[in-house]
Scaffold this motif. Structure first.
Motif, PDB file in Angstrom:
ATOM      1  N   ASP A   1      -7.493  -2.229  23.729  1.00 46.88           N
ATOM      2  CA  ASP A   1      -7.059  -0.843  24.217  1.00 46.88           C
ATOM      3  C   ASP A   1      -6.194  -0.010  23.218  1.00 46.88           C
ATOM      4  O   ASP A   1      -5.377   0.681  23.873  1.00 46.88           O
ATOM      5  N   GLY A   2      -6.461  -0.081  22.212  1.00 46.15           N
ATOM      6  CA  GLY A   2      -5.692   0.656  21.203  1.00 46.15           C
ATOM      7  C   GLY A   2      -6.319   2.030  21.380  1.00 46.15           C
ATOM      8  O   GLY A   2      -7.225   2.075  21.689  1.00 46.15           O
ATOM      9  N   PRO A   3      -5.376   2.832  20.824  1.00 42.13           N
ATOM     10  CA  PRO A   3      -5.678   4.473  20.462  1.00 42.13           C
ATOM     11  C   PRO A   3      -6.954   4.337  19.715  1.00 42.13           C
ATOM     12  O   PRO A   3      -7.226   3.849  18.690  1.00 42.13           O
ATOM     13  N   LYS A   4      -7.723   5.394  20.163  1.00 39.50           N
ATOM     14  CA  LYS A   4      -9.009   5.731  19.026  1.00 39.50           C
ATOM     15  C   LYS A   4      -8.779   7.216  18.435  1.00 39.50           C
ATOM     16  O   LYS A   4      -9.693   7.428  17.697  1.00 39.50           O
ATOM     17  N   GLN A   5      -7.483   7.405  18.414  1.00 40.34           N
ATOM     18  CA  GLN A   5      -7.529   8.771  17.409  1.00 40.34           C
ATOM     19  C   GLN A   5      -5.884   8.821  16.971  1.00 40.34           C
ATOM     20  O   GLN A   5      -5.073   8.233  17.638  1.00 40.34           O
ATOM     21  N   LEU A   6      -5.630   9.552  16.015  1.00 37.78           N
ATOM     22  CA  LEU A   6      -4.393   9.731  15.471  1.00 37.78           C
ATOM     23  C   LEU A   6      -3.362  10.150  16.677  1.00 37.78           C
ATOM     24  O   LEU A   6      -3.683  11.231  17.399  1.00 37.78           O
ATOM     25  N   THR A   7      -2.252   9.572  17.017  1.00 32.08           N
ATOM     26  CA  THR A   7      -1.424   9.826  17.998  1.00 32.08           C
ATOM     27  C   THR A   7      -0.256  10.596  17.628  1.00 32.08           C
ATOM     28  O   THR A   7       0.027  10.914  16.554  1.00 32.08           O
ATOM     29  N   GLN A   8       0.256  11.529  18.463  1.00 33.85           N
ATOM     30  CA  GLN A   8       1.502  12.400  18.402  1.00 33.85           C
ATOM     31  C   GLN A   8       2.376  11.542  17.618  1.00 33.85           C
ATOM     32  O   GLN A   8       3.259  12.032  16.901  1.00 33.85           O
ATOM     33  N   LEU A   9       2.533  10.536  17.977  1.00 31.25           N
ATOM     34  CA  LEU A   9       3.662   9.462  17.468  1.00 31.25           C
ATOM     35  C   LEU A   9       3.443   9.244  15.954  1.00 31.25           C
ATOM     36  O   LEU A   9       4.231   9.199  15.176  1.00 31.25           O
ATOM     37  N   ASP A  10       2.010   9.118  15.658  1.00 32.35           N
ATOM     38  CA  ASP A  10       1.852   8.912  14.078  1.00 32.35           C
ATOM     39  C   ASP A  10       2.085  10.173  13.483  1.00 32.35           C
ATOM     40  O   ASP A  10       2.649  10.056  12.307  1.00 32.35           O
ATOM     41  N   LEU A  11       1.829  11.301  14.144  1.00 30.41           N
ATOM     42  CA  LEU A  11       2.049  12.621  13.335  1.00 30.41           C
ATOM     43  C   LEU A  11       3.549  12.717  13.282  1.00 30.41           C
ATOM     44  O   LEU A  11       4.212  13.172  12.105  1.00 30.41           O
ATOM     45  N   ASN A  12       4.288  12.298  14.052  1.00 27.35           N
ATOM     46  CA  ASN A  12       5.847  12.453  14.023  1.00 27.35           C
ATOM     47  C   ASN A  12       6.264  11.743  13.083  1.00 27.35           C
ATOM     48  O   ASN A  12       7.319  11.815  12.299  1.00 27.35           O
ATOM     49  N   PHE A  13       5.897  10.597  12.861  1.00 30.28           N
ATOM     50  CA  PHE A  13       6.055   9.254  11.801  1.00 30.28           C
ATOM     51  C   PHE A  13       5.919   9.972  10.530  1.00 30.28           C
ATOM     52  O   PHE A  13       6.566   9.948   9.429  1.00 30.28           O
ATOM     53  N   LEU A  14       4.530  10.773  10.409  1.00 27.39           N
ATOM     54  CA  LEU A  14       4.400  11.086   8.991  1.00 27.39           C
ATOM     55  C   LEU A  14       5.407  12.218   8.494  1.00 27.39           C
ATOM     56  O   LEU A  14       5.658  12.488   7.526  1.00 27.39           O
ATOM     57  N   ARG A  15       5.611  13.126   9.697  1.00 31.62           N
ATOM     58  CA  ARG A  15       6.465  14.290   9.447  1.00 31.62           C
ATOM     59  C   ARG A  15       7.793  13.761   8.896  1.00 31.62           C
ATOM     60  O   ARG A  15       8.440  14.494   8.221  1.00 31.62           O
ATOM     61  N   ALA A  16       8.248  12.704   9.614  1.00 29.60           N
ATOM     62  CA  ALA A  16       9.563  12.148   9.100  1.00 29.60           C
ATOM     63  C   ALA A  16       9.762  11.705   7.850  1.00 29.60           C
ATOM     64  O   ALA A  16      10.644  11.924   7.099  1.00 29.60           O
ATOM     65  N   ILE A  17       8.696  11.076   7.295  1.00 28.56           N
ATOM     66  CA  ILE A  17       8.438  10.572   6.069  1.00 28.56           C
ATOM     67  C   ILE A  17       8.737  11.524   4.873  1.00 28.56           C
ATOM     68  O   ILE A  17       9.137  11.704   3.992  1.00 28.56           O
ATOM     69  N   TYR A  18       8.013  12.646   5.278  1.00 30.79           N
ATOM     70  CA  TYR A  18       7.879  13.766   4.288  1.00 30.79           C
ATOM     71  C   TYR A  18       8.817  14.809   4.505  1.00 30.79           C
ATOM     72  O   TYR A  18       9.003  15.995   3.804  1.00 30.79           O
ATOM     73  N   ARG A  19       9.864  14.653   5.194  1.00 28.13           N
ATOM     74  CA  ARG A  19      11.040  15.562   5.366  1.00 28.13           C
ATOM     75  C   ARG A  19      12.216  14.974   4.784  1.00 28.13           C
ATOM     76  O   ARG A  19      13.211  15.506   4.466  1.00 28.13           O
ATOM     77  N   LEU A  20      12.344  13.732   4.789  1.00 22.51           N
ATOM     78  CA  LEU A  20      13.560  12.850   4.442  1.00 22.51           C
ATOM     79  C   LEU A  20      13.915  12.862   3.048  1.00 22.51           C
ATOM     80  O   LEU A  20      12.864  13.121   2.076  1.00 22.51           O
ATOM     81  N   PRO A  21      15.031  12.735   2.546  1.00 24.87           N
ATOM     82  CA  PRO A  21      15.348  12.762   1.105  1.00 24.87           C
ATOM     83  C   PRO A  21      14.836  11.490   0.478  1.00 24.87           C
ATOM     84  O   PRO A  21      15.330  10.289   0.957  1.00 24.87           O
ATOM     85  N   LEU A  22      13.963  11.243  -0.536  1.00 22.56           N
ATOM     86  CA  LEU A  22      13.753  10.080  -1.180  1.00 22.56           C
ATOM     87  C   LEU A  22      14.803   9.317  -1.897  1.00 22.56           C
ATOM     88  O   LEU A  22      14.666   8.323  -1.834  1.00 22.56           O
ATOM     89  N   ASP A  23      15.832   9.900  -2.215  1.00 17.23           N
ATOM     90  CA  ASP A  23      16.777   9.213  -3.221  1.00 17.23           C
ATOM     91  C   ASP A  23      17.863   8.560  -2.205  1.00 17.23           C
ATOM     92  O   ASP A  23      19.169   8.845  -2.387  1.00 17.23           O
ATOM     93  N   ARG A  24      17.371   7.877  -1.301  1.00 15.91           N
ATOM     94  CA  ARG A  24      18.153   7.008  -0.250  1.00 15.91           C
ATOM     95  C   ARG A  24      17.803   5.488  -0.325  1.00 15.91           C
ATOM     96  O   ARG A  24      16.884   5.059  -0.768  1.00 15.91           O
ATOM     97  N   THR A  25      18.828   4.626   0.305  1.00 13.29           N
ATOM     98  CA  THR A  25      18.693   3.239   0.440  1.00 13.29           C
ATOM     99  C   THR A  25      17.530   2.941   1.629  1.00 13.29           C
ATOM    100  O   THR A  25      17.122   3.862   2.481  1.00 13.29           O
ATOM    101  N   ALA A  26      16.793   1.944   1.673  1.00 11.60           N
ATOM    102  CA  ALA A  26      16.137   1.361   2.636  1.00 11.60           C
ATOM    103  C   ALA A  26      16.561   1.516   3.847  1.00 11.60           C
ATOM    104  O   ALA A  26      16.026   2.238   5.034  1.00 11.60           O
ATOM    105  N   ILE A  27      17.910   1.267   4.252  1.00  7.61           N
ATOM    106  CA  ILE A  27      18.677   1.550   5.407  1.00  7.61           C
ATOM    107  C   ILE A  27      19.048   2.743   5.997  1.00  7.61           C
ATOM    108  O   ILE A  27      18.509   3.190   7.019  1.00  7.61           O
ATOM    109  N   ALA A  28      19.090   3.484   4.960  1.00  4.68           N
ATOM    110  CA  ALA A  28      19.166   5.173   5.074  1.00  4.68           C
ATOM    111  C   ALA A  28      17.875   5.542   5.883  1.00  4.68           C
ATOM    112  O   ALA A  28      18.016   6.164   6.787  1.00  4.68           O
TER     113      ALA A  28
END
Length: 296
Positions: free
Chosen positions: A254-281
């Motif tokens: 019963d897994g999703p069959k297309q990219l979900t809004q949660l997936d898109l929000n996740f990608l957006r968060a990755i490409y908005r955050l500053p890279l020069d931070r620790t893993a915890i941050a």
């Protein structure tokens, strides 16, 4: 249309039909973290579980800083172009820079009848392509049965992204287990306001996705491409238990069959955050991006 149906019709010509998901269908995609009527700590735990399942913040996050250039092999040129357009559409929604016109491929997506053989061939010719993988992960790629397999090549650079400083992540920038406790070690940090900069970043240099058309038989082609787009644009750990409400669970019951809004929000968060931070941050910023994707 599924891979098996298309293979029966066009197997000799390797023509794969990729239906583009309509805007209306995407508008109906409401797979987000529901916050209405729920306690804040419960919502946060769900977001934390999603981030933890992807494995992207076990070390400081790596992402593309150079434009991404998809190269599609194993299909006819006109079909490869349609696949590329879909990847561009996902990237545009997530804020990922894409190369335009002719470019050198750095995101390879290969359709084959024997994924294990392709992985072994690449490993024999380009062993450095797997330098970021553990032995267990490499073994799973070469001997496993996953219909879709992927891996990434990363690089450590100075904060401005200009100079290569080797591939070793400073120990203190990593996480020590699920609790997120820093490992012992030293990392160069510079404090500005309330943020600690590591003065170095991890970047994606290449990504490879291999689709085994025999093992993916019966799977809608647009589903496979959405999965390839997500794992190609984010350094998601292969072989991990997929989180719910994500295309990563395409082959789960019963897994999703297309990219979900949660997936898109996740990608957006990755490409908005500053890279020069620790893993915890980074983990905290990703969780915040899922709980509050609008950033309000």
């Amino acid at each position: 249309m599924t891979i098996s149906e298309d293979m029966r019709e066009r197997s000799k010509a390797w023509l794969f039909i990729l239906p583009l998901i309509s805007a209306a269908a995407q508008a109906q995609n409401s797979d987000t973290i529901n916050v209405i009527g729920r306690k804040p700590e419960e919502v946060r735990r769900e977001a934390e579980a999603f981030v933890r399942a992807t494995g992207v913040a076990d070390t400081p996050i790596a992402r593309w800083i150079e434009p991404v250039c998809p190269k599609i092999v194993g299909v006819a040129p006109e079909i490869a172009e349609r696949i590329t357009r879909r990847i561009h559409a996902v990237a545009d929604q997530a804020g990922v820079r894409m190369a335009r016109g002719k470019c050198d491929g750095n995101l390879m997506i290969s359709f084959t009848t024997d994924a294990a053989a392709v992985v072994k061939q690449i490993a024999s010719r380009l062993p450095d392509s797997f330098k970021d993988l553990s032995m267990a992960e490499l073994t799973a790629l070469q001997r496993g049965s996953a219909p879709v397999r992927w891996w990434h090549v990363t690089q450590m650079r100075t904060k401005d992204g200009m100079r290569d400083i080797g591939n070793e992540v400073p120990p203190a920038a990593k996480l020590d287990g699920p609790g997120g406790v820093p490992l012992a070690g030293e990392v160069h940090q510079q404090y500005r306001s309330s943020f600690a900069s590591t003065q170095m970043i991890r970047v994606l240099r290449a990504a490879t996705v291999v689709v085994d058309v025999n093992k993916a038989e019966g799977t809608p082609l647009d589903s496979v491409i959405d999965l390839a787009a997500l794992v190609g644009l984010a350094e998601i750990r292969p072989g991990a238990e997929p989180p719910p409400n994500s295309i990563l669970g395409l082959y789960a019951p019963d897994g999703p069959k297309q990219l979900t809004q949660l997936d898109l929000n996740f990608l957006r968060a990755i490409y908005r955050l500053p890279l020069d931070r620790t893993a915890i941050a980074h983990r905290g910023l990703l969780v915040k991006g899922l709980v509050n994707p609008a950033g309000k």
